[in-house]
Design a protein around this motif. Sequence first.
Motif, PDB file in Angstrom:
ATOM      1  N   VAL A  40      13.081  -1.181  45.493  1.00 32.29           N
ATOM      2  CA  VAL A  40      11.910  -1.614  46.248  1.00 32.29           C
ATOM      3  C   VAL A  40      11.693  -3.090  45.963  1.00 32.29           C
ATOM      4  CG1 VAL A  40       9.439  -1.299  46.562  1.00 32.29           C
ATOM      5  CG2 VAL A  40      10.904   0.671  46.106  1.00 32.29           C
ATOM      6  N   PRO A  41      11.554  -3.933  46.993  1.00 28.50           N
ATOM      7  CA  PRO A  41      11.371  -5.366  46.744  1.00 28.50           C
ATOM      8  C   PRO A  41      10.004  -5.642  46.120  1.00 28.50           C
ATOM      9  CG  PRO A  41      11.189  -4.879  49.082  1.00 28.50           C
ATOM     10  CD  PRO A  41      11.602  -3.611  48.399  1.00 28.50           C
ATOM     11  N   MET A  42       9.995  -6.580  45.194  1.00 26.04           N
ATOM     12  CA  MET A  42       8.764  -6.988  44.524  1.00 26.04           C
ATOM     13  C   MET A  42       8.206  -8.221  45.229  1.00 26.04           C
ATOM     14  SD  MET A  42       8.354  -5.257  41.359  1.00 26.04           S
ATOM     15  CE  MET A  42       7.393  -6.450  40.552  1.00 26.04           C
ATOM     16  N   ALA A  43       6.899  -8.387  45.147  1.00 26.00           N
ATOM     17  CA  ALA A  43       6.276  -9.576  45.710  1.00 26.00           C
ATOM     18  C   ALA A  43       6.688 -10.783  44.882  1.00 26.00           C
ATOM     19  CB  ALA A  43       4.767  -9.417  45.718  1.00 26.00           C
ATOM     20  N   THR A  44       7.027 -11.874  45.547  1.00 20.99           N
ATOM     21  CA  THR A  44       7.503 -13.052  44.818  1.00 20.99           C
ATOM     22  C   THR A  44       6.363 -13.841  44.186  1.00 20.99           C
ATOM     23  OG1 THR A  44       7.448 -14.331  46.859  1.00 20.99           O
ATOM     24  CG2 THR A  44       9.539 -13.277  46.274  1.00 20.99           C
ATOM     25  N   ASP A  45       5.164 -13.715  44.728  1.00 16.19           N
ATOM     26  CA  ASP A  45       4.052 -14.497  44.200  1.00 16.19           C
ATOM     27  C   ASP A  45       3.116 -13.677  43.318  1.00 16.19           C
ATOM     28  OD1 ASP A  45       3.134 -12.915  46.203  1.00 16.19           O
ATOM     29  OD2 ASP A  45       1.898 -14.448  47.165  1.00 16.19           O
ATOM     30  N   ALA A  46       3.572 -12.510  42.849  1.00 17.55           N
ATOM     31  CA  ALA A  46       2.721 -11.657  42.022  1.00 17.55           C
ATOM     32  C   ALA A  46       2.789 -12.112  40.568  1.00 17.55           C
ATOM     33  CB  ALA A  46       3.169 -10.205  42.129  1.00 17.55           C
ATOM     34  N   GLY A  47       1.656 -12.025  39.899  1.00 18.51           N
ATOM     35  CA  GLY A  47       1.617 -12.295  38.467  1.00 18.51           C
ATOM     36  C   GLY A  47       1.411 -13.763  38.138  1.00 18.51           C
TER      37      GLY A  47
END
Length: 130
Positions: A40-47
């Motif tokens: 599942v792709p993760m959000a690139t701008d998370a965290g």
Amino acid sequence: MTIKFGETVFFGGGHFCRIGATIMLLGVAGCSSTNTGGPVPMATDAGPKDTGTFPNLNIPPQVAAKQFTETEKNAKLAQLKADEKGQGAKSGGAAVTNQATLTDLAKKHGPQTLKQIEGKCDPALDPTCK
């Protein structure tokens, strides 16, 4: 015979091993997935992000909305108080502080309500209603 059987099944060391193995197999079976679409792709701008600098805590945060002035606050409080008094007038006037009056009301309230309910009938539901 049954006592010995109970000791063997419930208190033997082998029983705990069998339970542990069963739990382990169920856990491994639960980890398998039928999704073959890949990860599942993760959000690139998370965290949080490491910018290489320290944050400047002296900058005041931006407010989400304009703050009330003192006059606006007083006007809103006056409106709330007026609404509160209006609600008291709708609910039957001033609050009763006499305990005897409240006790008398509690004794009469149920029978009076039942008389009101039983006194009314709906001809649509009960054709024999007068």
